[in-house]
Design an enzyme around this catalytic site. Sequence first.
Site: not given
Length: 295
Positions: A129, A132-133
């Site tokens: 992701c 997300c990261d």
Amino acid sequence: MYDLIIIGMGISGISASIYAKRAGMNVLLLEGSAPGGTINKINKIENYPGISSISGPDLAYNLFDEVNKLGIEYKLERITDVILEEIKKVKTPNNVYEAKYLLIASGRHPKMLGLKNEEKFLGRGISTCALCDGALYKNSDVAVIGGGSSALSEALYLANIVNKVYLIHRRDEFRGEDTLIQDVKQKGNIELILNNEVTGLKIENDVLTGITLKDQKELNVKGIFIYVGFIPNTDFLINSGVNLEDGYILVDEHHETNIKGVYASGDVTKKEIYQIINAASEGAEAVVYMTNKTN
Ligand code: NAP
């Protein structure tokens, strides 16, 4: 006893629940993870009619908001098993729910490469992701693995945050959308590594420091983003009698499975096109077909 239980609160399950609620059905949504499903991991959605550009989490929020505004009942519980007789029973660790109809819209999850130590470093250098990261790798070098639209679009997203993106694909041609391919080729800090594969992880003092490739080359990267396809979320159907192919649910043109009263929609089904727009429409259609049968 519900009229309809929907497994999955991604865009397909939520679309179905909106149609079911408006048709006067007593409906329950069940979700084992977070409402919104796969779209939570998408950076930008720019191909949904009427919305020129929206982030995945924002669309997921809007969908969940609609569930709440319409007063649709939902429970965040993991499904462990289903018993599909005249009455459909859905089991979670602490409850059994019953309904006349079942719609399975449980989606799919990212496939991994199967490298040694891959699971151990998931969340510590390995990610599925970028949204997300990605920020964790600001100004660092990262690798994106895959040749589909996901790998291309997430490489573009990361290129705006990190120093450099190595986009590694096992063939010399991408299978993703043409516009994404053109954008990737024009992006100055994306280097394409084609006809190559990741064969190992470089680890020093329990920290991921890079990868080794099939041609023995080593790349020093802090982050590895894997976009090599998906595995359908159908573990709970193993003993259900529902027909599967490669783990995906087989449905007819009305989105009904081989078991009467059991429908499936969205990314968990075997089909040609996996897009947000058809996941939404299939959920809605399944409910229309089941209510037409009821009337
Ligand atoms: P995908 O289209 O299935 O592509 C997976 C890629 O991973 C392929 O290029 C495949 O290589 C490669 N791959 C598979 N296993 C591998 C392995 N073990 N090692 C190395 N490479 C491996 O998956 P996706 O890109 O996630 O897309 C899924 C669906 O979502 C598609 O229908 C896509 O169109 C849609 N999507 C659309 C958008 C959009 O912006 N409209 C964005 C994201 C996704 P091969 O090509 O060699 O098989």
